[in-house]
Design a protein around this motif. Structure first.
Motif, short mmCIF file in Angstrom:
data_model
loop_
_atom_site.label_atom_id
_atom_site.label_comp_id
_atom_site.label_asym_id
_atom_site.label_seq_id
_atom_site.Cartn_x
_atom_site.Cartn_y
_atom_site.Cartn_z
N ARG B 355 0.81 -1.22 0.00
CA ARG B 355 0.00 0.00 0.00
C ARG B 355 0.84 1.27 0.00
O ARG B 355 0.50 2.25 -0.63
N LYS B 448 -6.40 1.89 2.55
CA LYS B 448 -7.58 1.03 2.61
C LYS B 448 -7.32 -0.13 3.55
O LYS B 448 -6.20 -0.61 3.67
N ASN B 451 -8.48 -6.21 2.21
CA ASN B 451 -9.57 -6.63 1.34
C ASN B 451 -9.90 -8.11 1.58
O ASN B 451 -9.23 -8.78 2.39
N GLU B 454 -7.09 -10.68 1.29
CA GLU B 454 -6.11 -10.63 2.36
C GLU B 454 -6.66 -11.22 3.65
O GLU B 454 -5.95 -11.91 4.40
#
Lengths: 489, 523
Positions: B355, B448, B451, B454
């Motif tokens: 990220r 974020k 997800n 993950e």
């Protein structure tokens, strides 16, 4: 006049002679177009020569004891002929743009293989000298084959000068031996040494072995007779280098083994001491200097010097009477066969890249994996094998050679060998590192002719398969030691 | 009879070959083929585990002559020492493939081929019962890993890859020499040339040779573990490797070293083991304290986790060399725990690196506000890594310390225990700096949360953290018979040989199976 059976026994040599002459005839008589068949004629000759081998080995000598027909010789004949085939396969494309005189090349190569076969069978001082010189002259001509190329000329001249000196030394040793025994036959020599308690005979024996070692050391590129190797590897046509690194080296080892084990068993302790020093110097020097090379061919030259050092360990540890399967001798044979496919495979790739891009420096190999993925991947296989990392046949070779050294108690040699093989990983890896981990400067794909791809794939397949199923190779090498059952005093 | 262990080695290999025929551009297909291959392999290994009987014998044994003249055979089998490591391998391979689903975009096919080859080789290492075969697999794990670091790594990846290769090669070539010397010595003693571990163990190794052979084996394994002072390759390799590479490296490859001691070095050379124990215990304790101190000052999260590995593996070594049931069982459990916790930690570092493209602690802060799920997961894994009761790390560490304290390594244990506190210090401090505080950096304010993919990857790991923390009995039960046998081999010979005058042997290791485990008590 020898009878028909004797002629049959040397049929591989006869076949190569006939095919060599056939190549001249086609080259002279045939039109330009027909020259394309020349390499295939040479290959056919090699294949036929190999095909006769299984029917011949009989463990006897012919021509009044001058020429051995034993399994040991045939093992090396097969290595020479296979080396010849692969060399032809990589020569076709290499020669296309570089020289018009292709017929001569295949003729010289065929005769060079013939010479290695004769070396493998020589059991008399005269034959030894003649066959070595025969091979040397073919090699000088091949090294200088690119007449327009200065580096090729330089290589040939250097090779010739070193060769002339070592051959003179060897000749002196041979004449001393004749003086001692009054016979040209290696077997007589053994008896002479064993029977004599005269100190001067002993001294002369050691001196003459040392002198002979100059000739053998030159062929196998052992220190201090190795200086020709880097320049010849760099300058000579690359397919020739491939042949020299394998065929010529194997033949040198064949002679060294035969002479040391059959003519000099009385001096076992002495020649072991001498060869141990040579082996350690050869490995160490080869590896340390290879670390600093940036030219792939020079790197392979020093690598091939170092490899000769490992093989010498097997010669030193050769124990033909032991009950152990680690006899050193079979180690050398396995190692040589492994080295044949490994080193030739690596050279095919070097030639392919040189042909397509002209690159011979390691930095020019950057990002090879993106330009020629298959070649790059197979390069890894060959380098693993050269470094002796499983699962490759090079590992099997090193395993047998180091195993024999440990078995026979040569701990120092084994230690030096092991440390050296770790060092070697570093420089073999330098090429892999460039090829895989660095970005290419120019990302165009490299085109490789089908013949080359096929030969490199065959070599790689053998390198892997012979490691997973090494049994047949080990059996062959075991058979190849046949002669020492009868020749030992 | 069909052998499922061979299938376990062959499946990833077949998967790798299949991948070679998938068109280059078809990344999705490549990922799925690799994923399914690892999934099937895992399923088979679980089936093996389920039908594994808790005895000391080798099971699922297969032995086929390979090079008969040399007594080399394709000889594989598992016992309590290895079966769990095999399952750990197949389990983490799925996680590794899943974890690199989005992170790897270049040369996807080659990446997965290397991963599958690596899996095959690692399983081979854990099931080999022939020293030659073991060496072949051992060496072969090197190549795919070096390529994974060198091609898909970050920053100084080339340096790290070459350092990794040279360190491990140095150790393993010496080990090859030691294997040969050992086999020859056993041949002189027994008359039969054999590389099979079971044959070699039949005759005691000459005492004169034990020291030097143990040293050679121990060096190869110590580099792999890695023990202080041979650990310097590890922080480099870990920091530069791609996420999944670090996971496999830390979680499985390092275990090859500790496994090597338990399977080979200690049973083969009992006298030498006794002689070397003070040295190894000293190095382990130095490793525990030193690595903890170095981890404390790291600014890079991944490097911190790498150093924490060195400390954790120090505990494993201490437990194993205590040579009693608790110690070895704790060491073995800790191998699994470290595999799960550290694997999870590396994945977590990978998530934030994907990220933010940075791993510096100072670049973060206050992430828990922005990423609550991530924070929870990270917290659980951190606590498991420092060995909080209820998590897997506690059981292993506790058993190691109890075992080592009960043994002749009491004083080492006392010092090592401070490492437990240190690990809490550096892990929690790092966690605090990354997750709590002000969410001041604007780049962090748009991060974020995890997800679905993950989360799916992390869930099995978290489940395992609790399962092994709360109910480790099924794992320990399957290990104990093999551990007792290993202790018996590594100890009785030394008593027979070194103190033959002793009338009775009072210190026979007690062999009753453990019924109550500390964590179960906790509940």
């Amino acid at each position: 006049m020898p009878d028909l059976n004797t002629w049959l026994l040397i049929s591989p040599e006869l076949i190569l002679t006939v095919f060599g002459l056939l190549i001249i005839v086609i080259d002279l008589v045939g039109r330009e177009k027909s020259h394309a068949v020349l390499p295939w004629v040479a290959i056919l000759g090699f294949i036929l020569a190999i095909a006769t081998i299984p029917y011949l080995a009989q463990d006897q000598t012919i021509f009044a004891g001058m020429y051995a027909i034993d399994k040991f010789a045939f093992f090396f004949k097969a290595i020479g002929a296979i080396g010849g085939i692969l060399t032809v396969l990589i020569s076709i494309d290499f020669l296309r743009t570089r020289t018009p005189a292709k017929g001569d090349f295949y003729l010289l190569l065929t005769f060079a293989v013939l010479a290695t076969m004769m070396m493998a069978s020589s059991t008399s001082l005269l034959m030894i000298y003649l066959s070595i010189e025969f091979l040397s002259y073919m090699s000088y001509l091949l090294a200088g084959f690119l007449r327009e190329d200065k580096k090729s000329n330089e290589a040939a001249i250097k090779y010739f000068l070193y060769g002339a000196v070592t051959s003179a030394l060897m000749l002196y040793g041979l004449s001393l031996l004749y003086g001692i025994s009054g016979s040209l036959n290696l077997a007589d020599l053994t008896k002479q040494f064993a029977a004599s308690s005269d100190l001067s005979v002993k001294a002369l024996g050691i001196v003459s072995f040392t002198l002979l070692l100059a000739g053998f050391g030159f062929k196998i590129s052992a220190v201090p007779f190795h200086q020709w190797a880097p320049d010849v590897y760099e300058g000579a046509p690359t397919p020739v280098v491939a042949f020299l690194s394998v065929g010529s080296k194997a033949a040198g080892f064949a002679l060294l083994l035969r002479v040391a084990l059959t003519a000099f068993p009385t001096f076992h302790a002495e020649w072991i001491a001498l060869l141990s020093v040579v082996a350690m110097m050869t490995m160490t020097l080869g590896n340390l200097v290879a670390l600093q090379q940036t030219n792939v061919k020079r790197l392979l030259a020093y690598s091939s010097i170092a490899q000769a050092g490992y093989m010498l360990i097997g010669v030193i540890a050769a124990n033909v009477s032991g009950a152990s399967p680690f006899m050193g001798l079979n180690g050398v044979l396995i190692y040589l066969a492994a080295y044949l496919f490994t080193n030739l495979g690596a050279f095919v790739i070097v030639v392919a890249i040189e042909n397509a891009t002209g690159a011979v420096e390691i930095p020019e190999y950057a990002g090879l994996v993106k330009r020629a993925p298959l070649l790059a991947a197979l390069f890894v296989v060959f380098f693993l094998s050269l470094a002796g990392i499983p699962p490759t046949v090079g590992f099997i070779g090193k395993f047998f050679v180091f195993g024999a050294a440990l078995r026979e108690g040569f701990l120092l040699l084994a230690a030096v060998g092991v440390i050296n093989s770790v060092i070697s990983v570093f420089y073999y890896f330098s090429i892999i590192r460039a090829a895989f981990f660095e970005e290419p400067k120019d990302a165009t794909l490299i085109r490789v002719p089908g013949v080359m791809t096929a030969s490199v794939a065959i070599c790689a397949a053998l390198v892997l398969l012979l490691a997973v199923f090494p049994q047949s190779l080990i059996d062959l090498a075991g058979m190849g030691m046949g002669m020492f059952g009868i020749a030992r005093p | 009879m069909f052998n499922y262990l061979s299938l376990l080695i062959a499946l990833p290999l077949i998967g790798a070959i299949v991948l070679l025929f998938v068109p280059r551009a078809n990344d999705r297909v490549v990922r799925w083929v690799a994923f399914i291959t690892t999934l099937v392999t895992f399923a088979i290994s679980v089936a093996l585990f389920a039908s594994f009987r808790a005895t000391a014998d080798m099971q699922f044994v297969e032995r086929v002559a390979w090079i008969p003249q040399l007594g080399i055979s394709y000889y594989i089998g598992v016992d309590g020492l290895s079966i769990l490591l095999v399952v750990l391998t197949t389990f983490l391979m799925i996680i590794a493939i899943g974890g690199s689903w989005n992170g790897i975009t270049e040369r996807v096919r080659e990446y997965h081929v290397l991963f599958l080859l690596l899996e095959s080789a690692i399983i081979g290492v854990f099931v080999s019962l022939d020293l030659f075969l073991f060496y072949v697999f051992w060496e072969f794990t090197l190549i795919p890993m070096a390529f994974l670091i060198g091609i898909w790594g970050h920053g100084r990846r080339i340096y790290a890859a070459i350092k990794f290769i040279l360190f491990t090669m140095l150790g393993s070539t010496l080990m090859l020499v030691a294997i040969l010397v050992l086999v020859f010595a056993q041949r002189d003693a027994s008359g039969a040339l054999s590389f099979a571990l079971t044959d070699i163990l039949k005759t005691p190794v000459p005492i004169a040779l034990q020291g030097i052979l143990f040293a050679a084996f121990a060096l190869a394994f110590a580099i792999k573990v890695p023990m202080f002072p041979f650990h310097t390759w590890l922080p480099d390799a870990h920091t530069e490797a791609p996420t999944a590479g670090s996971v496999i490296l830390a979680a499985i490859l390092l275990k090859m070293g500790t496994y090597g001691y338990v399977r080979f070095a200690m049973p083969l050379f009992p006298q030498a083991t006794e002689q070397f124990t003070p040295l190894i215990a000293t190095l382990s304790v130095i490793g525990i304290i030193y690595a903890a101190l170095v981890a404390m000052v790291q600014e890079d999260v991944k490097k911190l986790v790498a150093y924490s590995s060195v400390a954790h593996l120090g505990f494993v070594m201490l437990g194993v060399f205590a040579l009693n049931q608790q110690g070895v069982a704790g060491g073995m459990l800790q191998m699994l725990n470290h595999g799960i916790s550290t694997g999870a930690l590396f994945l977590i570092v990978g998530f934030i690196y994907e990220r933010r493209h940075t791993r510096l602690i100072t670049d973060f802060g206050g992430l828990s506000k922005q990423m609550p799920i991530f924070a929870t997961v990270f917290m659980i894994v951190t606590l498991s890594s420092i060995g909080l009761p209820g998590t897997n790390g506690f059981v292993g560490e506790f058993l190691v310390l109890v075992g080592a304290y009960e043994s002749h390594l009491r004083w080492y244990t006392v010092i090592a225990t401070s490492g437990v506190i240190l690990s809490a210090v550096y892990m929690l401090w790092m966690f605090q700096r990354v997750m709590f505080g002000e969410l001041s950096n604007p780049k962090n304010q748009v991060l974020k949360d995890l997800n679905a993919r993950e989360i799916v990857i992390m869930v099995p790991l978290i489940v395992m953290i609790f399962v092994m923390g709360l109910y480790p009995k099924p794992f320990i039960d399957r290990m104990v018979p093999a551990i007792d046998k290993m202790i018996l081999i590594s100890k009785t010979k030394q008593q027979v040989a070194s103190v033959p005058a002793m009338p009775a042997m009072p210190a026979m290791p007690h062999a009753e199976p453990m019924t109550v485990t500390p964590a179960a008590e906790e509940k």
